[in-house]
Design a protein around this motif. Structure first.
Motif, PDB file in Angstrom:
ATOM      1  N   GLU A  72       9.063  11.033   1.765  1.00  0.00           N
ATOM      2  CA  GLU A  72       9.954  10.581   2.834  1.00  0.00           C
ATOM      3  C   GLU A  72       9.186   9.792   3.887  1.00  0.00           C
ATOM      4  O   GLU A  72       9.684   8.806   4.435  1.00  0.00           O
ATOM      5  N   GLU A  73       7.962  10.228   4.155  1.00  0.00           N
ATOM      6  CA  GLU A  73       7.129   9.516   5.132  1.00  0.00           C
ATOM      7  C   GLU A  73       6.824   8.106   4.645  1.00  0.00           C
ATOM      8  O   GLU A  73       6.877   7.142   5.420  1.00  0.00           O
ATOM      9  N   ARG A  74       6.496   7.953   3.365  1.00  0.00           N
ATOM     10  CA  ARG A  74       6.204   6.623   2.816  1.00  0.00           C
ATOM     11  C   ARG A  74       7.445   5.734   2.828  1.00  0.00           C
ATOM     12  O   ARG A  74       7.371   4.552   3.139  1.00  0.00           O
ATOM     13  N   VAL A  75       8.588   6.318   2.474  1.00  0.00           N
ATOM     14  CA  VAL A  75       9.839   5.547   2.479  1.00  0.00           C
ATOM     15  C   VAL A  75      10.160   5.073   3.898  1.00  0.00           C
ATOM     16  O   VAL A  75      10.577   3.929   4.107  1.00  0.00           O
ATOM     17  N   ALA A  76       9.960   5.956   4.877  1.00  0.00           N
ATOM     18  CA  ALA A  76      10.215   5.582   6.273  1.00  0.00           C
ATOM     19  C   ALA A  76       9.291   4.454   6.707  1.00  0.00           C
ATOM     20  O   ALA A  76       9.695   3.531   7.426  1.00  0.00           O
ATOM     21  N   LEU A  77       8.020   4.506   6.262  1.00  0.00           N
ATOM     22  CA  LEU A  77       7.068   3.447   6.595  1.00  0.00           C
ATOM     23  C   LEU A  77       7.497   2.119   5.991  1.00  0.00           C
ATOM     24  O   LEU A  77       7.454   1.076   6.645  1.00  0.00           O
ATOM     25  N   ILE A  78       7.925   2.159   4.724  1.00  0.00           N
ATOM     26  CA  ILE A  78       8.376   0.933   4.058  1.00  0.00           C
ATOM     27  C   ILE A  78       9.599   0.359   4.772  1.00  0.00           C
ATOM     28  O   ILE A  78       9.708  -0.851   4.979  1.00  0.00           O
ATOM     29  N   ASP A  79      10.520   1.239   5.147  1.00  0.00           N
ATOM     30  CA  ASP A  79      11.728   0.795   5.852  1.00  0.00           C
ATOM     31  C   ASP A  79      11.371   0.128   7.184  1.00  0.00           C
ATOM     32  O   ASP A  79      11.931  -0.908   7.540  1.00  0.00           O
ATOM     33  N   HIS A  80      10.419   0.720   7.906  1.00  0.00           N
ATOM     34  CA  HIS A  80      10.000   0.152   9.195  1.00  0.00           C
ATOM     35  C   HIS A  80       9.353  -1.218   9.001  1.00  0.00           C
ATOM     36  O   HIS A  80       9.645  -2.163   9.736  1.00  0.00           O
ATOM     37  N   GLN A  81       8.475  -1.324   8.006  1.00  0.00           N
ATOM     38  CA  GLN A  81       7.788  -2.592   7.771  1.00  0.00           C
ATOM     39  C   GLN A  81       8.764  -3.662   7.278  1.00  0.00           C
ATOM     40  O   GLN A  81       8.610  -4.846   7.592  1.00  0.00           O
ATOM     41  N   MET A  82       9.780  -3.243   6.526  1.00  0.00           N
ATOM     42  CA  MET A  82      10.803  -4.191   6.091  1.00  0.00           C
ATOM     43  C   MET A  82      11.544  -4.759   7.298  1.00  0.00           C
ATOM     44  O   MET A  82      11.832  -5.964   7.369  1.00  0.00           O
ATOM     45  N   SER A  83      11.836  -3.899   8.267  1.00  0.00           N
ATOM     46  CA  SER A  83      12.495  -4.360   9.490  1.00  0.00           C
ATOM     47  C   SER A  83      11.609  -5.344  10.242  1.00  0.00           C
ATOM     48  O   SER A  83      12.093  -6.357  10.767  1.00  0.00           O
ATOM     49  N   ALA A 107       2.639  12.655  -9.479  1.00  0.00           N
ATOM     50  CA  ALA A 107       1.849  13.891  -9.409  1.00  0.00           C
ATOM     51  C   ALA A 107       2.614  15.049 -10.048  1.00  0.00           C
ATOM     52  O   ALA A 107       3.847  15.034 -10.130  1.00  0.00           O
ATOM     53  N   PRO A 108       1.888  16.066 -10.520  1.00  0.00           N
ATOM     54  CA  PRO A 108       2.569  17.225 -11.145  1.00  0.00           C
ATOM     55  C   PRO A 108       3.591  17.871 -10.220  1.00  0.00           C
ATOM     56  O   PRO A 108       4.651  18.302 -10.660  1.00  0.00           O
ATOM     57  N   ALA A 109       3.250  17.935  -8.945  1.00  0.00           N
ATOM     58  CA  ALA A 109       4.181  18.516  -7.975  1.00  0.00           C
ATOM     59  C   ALA A 109       4.478  17.452  -6.915  1.00  0.00           C
ATOM     60  O   ALA A 109       3.568  16.944  -6.263  1.00  0.00           O
ATOM     61  N   ILE A 110       5.747  17.101  -6.785  1.00  0.00           N
ATOM     62  CA  ILE A 110       6.134  16.058  -5.840  1.00  0.00           C
ATOM     63  C   ILE A 110       6.226  16.635  -4.429  1.00  0.00           C
ATOM     64  O   ILE A 110       6.905  17.638  -4.200  1.00  0.00           O
ATOM     65  N   ASP A 111       5.531  15.973  -3.518  1.00  0.00           N
ATOM     66  CA  ASP A 111       5.570  16.364  -2.104  1.00  0.00           C
ATOM     67  C   ASP A 111       6.706  15.568  -1.448  1.00  0.00           C
ATOM     68  O   ASP A 111       6.541  14.393  -1.105  1.00  0.00           O
ATOM     69  N   ALA A 112       7.855  16.194  -1.295  1.00  0.00           N
ATOM     70  CA  ALA A 112       9.027  15.497  -0.770  1.00  0.00           C
ATOM     71  C   ALA A 112       8.794  14.956   0.637  1.00  0.00           C
ATOM     72  O   ALA A 112       9.207  13.838   0.969  1.00  0.00           O
ATOM     73  N   ALA A 113       8.113  15.724   1.470  1.00  0.00           N
ATOM     74  CA  ALA A 113       7.870  15.288   2.849  1.00  0.00           C
ATOM     75  C   ALA A 113       7.006  14.029   2.877  1.00  0.00           C
ATOM     76  O   ALA A 113       7.266  13.090   3.641  1.00  0.00           O
ATOM     77  N   ALA A 114       5.970  13.999   2.023  1.00  0.00           N
ATOM     78  CA  ALA A 114       5.091  12.833   1.968  1.00  0.00           C
ATOM     79  C   ALA A 114       5.846  11.608   1.457  1.00  0.00           C
ATOM     80  O   ALA A 114       5.656  10.495   1.951  1.00  0.00           O
ATOM     81  N   MET A 166       0.830  -1.196   0.000  1.00  0.00           N
ATOM     82  CA  MET A 166       0.000   0.000   0.000  1.00  0.00           C
ATOM     83  C   MET A 166       0.871   1.256   0.000  1.00  0.00           C
ATOM     84  O   MET A 166       0.585   2.235  -0.717  1.00  0.00           O
ATOM     85  N   ALA A 167       1.959   1.236   0.788  1.00  0.00           N
ATOM     86  CA  ALA A 167       2.852   2.396   0.840  1.00  0.00           C
ATOM     87  C   ALA A 167       3.522   2.637  -0.504  1.00  0.00           C
ATOM     88  O   ALA A 167       3.685   3.793  -0.935  1.00  0.00           O
ATOM     89  N   LEU A 168       3.907   1.561  -1.199  1.00  0.00           N
ATOM     90  CA  LEU A 168       4.517   1.708  -2.531  1.00  0.00           C
ATOM     91  C   LEU A 168       3.528   2.285  -3.533  1.00  0.00           C
ATOM     92  O   LEU A 168       3.888   3.109  -4.383  1.00  0.00           O
ATOM     93  N   LEU A 169       2.274   1.843  -3.442  1.00  0.00           N
ATOM     94  CA  LEU A 169       1.244   2.371  -4.340  1.00  0.00           C
ATOM     95  C   LEU A 169       1.066   3.875  -4.123  1.00  0.00           C
ATOM     96  O   LEU A 169       1.013   4.653  -5.092  1.00  0.00           O
ATOM     97  N   MET A 170       1.002   4.294  -2.867  1.00  0.00           N
ATOM     98  CA  MET A 170       0.859   5.715  -2.562  1.00  0.00           C
ATOM     99  C   MET A 170       2.099   6.497  -3.003  1.00  0.00           C
ATOM    100  O   MET A 170       1.999   7.626  -3.502  1.00  0.00           O
ATOM    101  N   LEU A 171       3.276   5.870  -2.847  1.00  0.00           N
ATOM    102  CA  LEU A 171       4.510   6.536  -3.254  1.00  0.00           C
ATOM    103  C   LEU A 171       4.540   6.752  -4.763  1.00  0.00           C
ATOM    104  O   LEU A 171       4.953   7.819  -5.253  1.00  0.00           O
ATOM    105  N   LYS A 172       4.107   5.757  -5.524  1.00  0.00           N
ATOM    106  CA  LYS A 172       4.060   5.889  -6.983  1.00  0.00           C
ATOM    107  C   LYS A 172       3.129   7.022  -7.394  1.00  0.00           C
ATOM    108  O   LYS A 172       3.415   7.785  -8.328  1.00  0.00           O
ATOM    109  N   ARG A 173       1.983   7.112  -6.713  1.00  0.00           N
ATOM    110  CA  ARG A 173       1.035   8.177  -7.045  1.00  0.00           C
ATOM    111  C   ARG A 173       1.635   9.552  -6.747  1.00  0.00           C
ATOM    112  O   ARG A 173       1.453  10.495  -7.518  1.00  0.00           O
ATOM    113  N   GLN A 174       2.345   9.652  -5.631  1.00  0.00           N
ATOM    114  CA  GLN A 174       2.927  10.937  -5.260  1.00  0.00           C
ATOM    115  C   GLN A 174       4.052  11.329  -6.212  1.00  0.00           C
ATOM    116  O   GLN A 174       4.221  12.499  -6.564  1.00  0.00           O
TER     117      GLN A 174
END
Length: 227
Positions: A60-71, A51-58, A40-48
């Motif tokens: 980073e939040e998705r990447v952090a979530l993926i990293d946590h779930q990988m752990s 998007a025309p304007a990339i939300d860097a903070a969002a 789900m986090a990867l799907l949201m990351l792809k959408r972000q």
């Protein structure tokens, strides 16, 4: 004919296999859950990213979530080593043993209409200095074997209460199901009768692991120290 030592070891190995098979649905769920979150986090990351304007903070939040779930997933895979008797472990406290085994089997027992009750004295307490008992893997199999023995009893069990006995033992006491209660899912995690955990199976397991159990028709008690 009296069983040879080798045959008794094979019997115990069969009991351990049956217990691991019963615990696998919970183990599989614990490892599959992080995968679902990561997808789900990867799907949201792809959408972000698209998007025309990339939300860097969002992002980073998705990447952090993926990293946590990988752990979490890696920890789950590593935890499979906890079931290997040949692996030297750090031991386990009594409260952690109870919490782990009840957590593994509660859903299956609920489906079968069996309530697991834990003595408050066995509740995990991070501030309590508990004794760590060696051979955590062996104790886990023994505790699950005791649960399986009461679960598979020919007398329909309605609840199992897990209590502390002194500072170094655990007792599991089964109570018959009340007549007229809610109909359980009778085949939930219940092995065919040929593979039921009966007194002979549980005693064989305990002896092979090096522990002594006190068995009654509706109760099992064992010390956490081998011998």
């Amino acid at each position: 004919m009296k069983a040879s030592p080798g045959a008794r070891s094979w019997i115990a190995a069969g009991v351990r296999h049956e217990l691991l098979t019963r615990a696998l649905p919970a183990l599989r769920h614990d490892m599959a859950a992080p995968v679902s979150v990561m997808r789900m986090a990867l799907l949201m990351l792809k959408r972000q990213i698209g998007a025309p304007a990339i939300d860097a903070a969002a992002c980073e939040e998705r990447v952090a979530l993926i990293d946590h779930q990988m752990s979490e997933l890696v920890d789950g895979v590593r935890s499979l080593r906890d079931w290997e008797l040949a692996t030297t472990d750090d031991g386990i406290t009594r409260s952690a043993l109870v919490a782990q085994c009840v957590g593994l089997m509660r859903a299956a027992f609920d489906m079968h209409g069996i309530v697991l009750e834990v003595d408050p004295a066995l509740a995990p307490d991070g501030g309590r200095d508990e004794t760590r008992w060696p051979q955590g893997a062996a104790l886990r199999y023994l505790f699950l074997g005791a649960l399986g023995y009461l679960h598979d009893s020919e007398t329909e069990t309605g609840s199992i209460r897990i209590e502390a006995r002194g500072d170094d033992a655990v007792c599991l006491n089964g109570t018959p199901r009340e007549s007229g209660g809610t109909s359980p899912v009778l085949d939930a995690h219940r092995a065919p009768r040929a593979l039921a955990i009966d007194a002979v199976a549980l005693q064989s397991l305990a002896e092979d692991l090096g522990y002594t159990v006190a068995l009654e028709r509706d109760s099992v008690c064992f010390a956490l120290a081998a011998g």
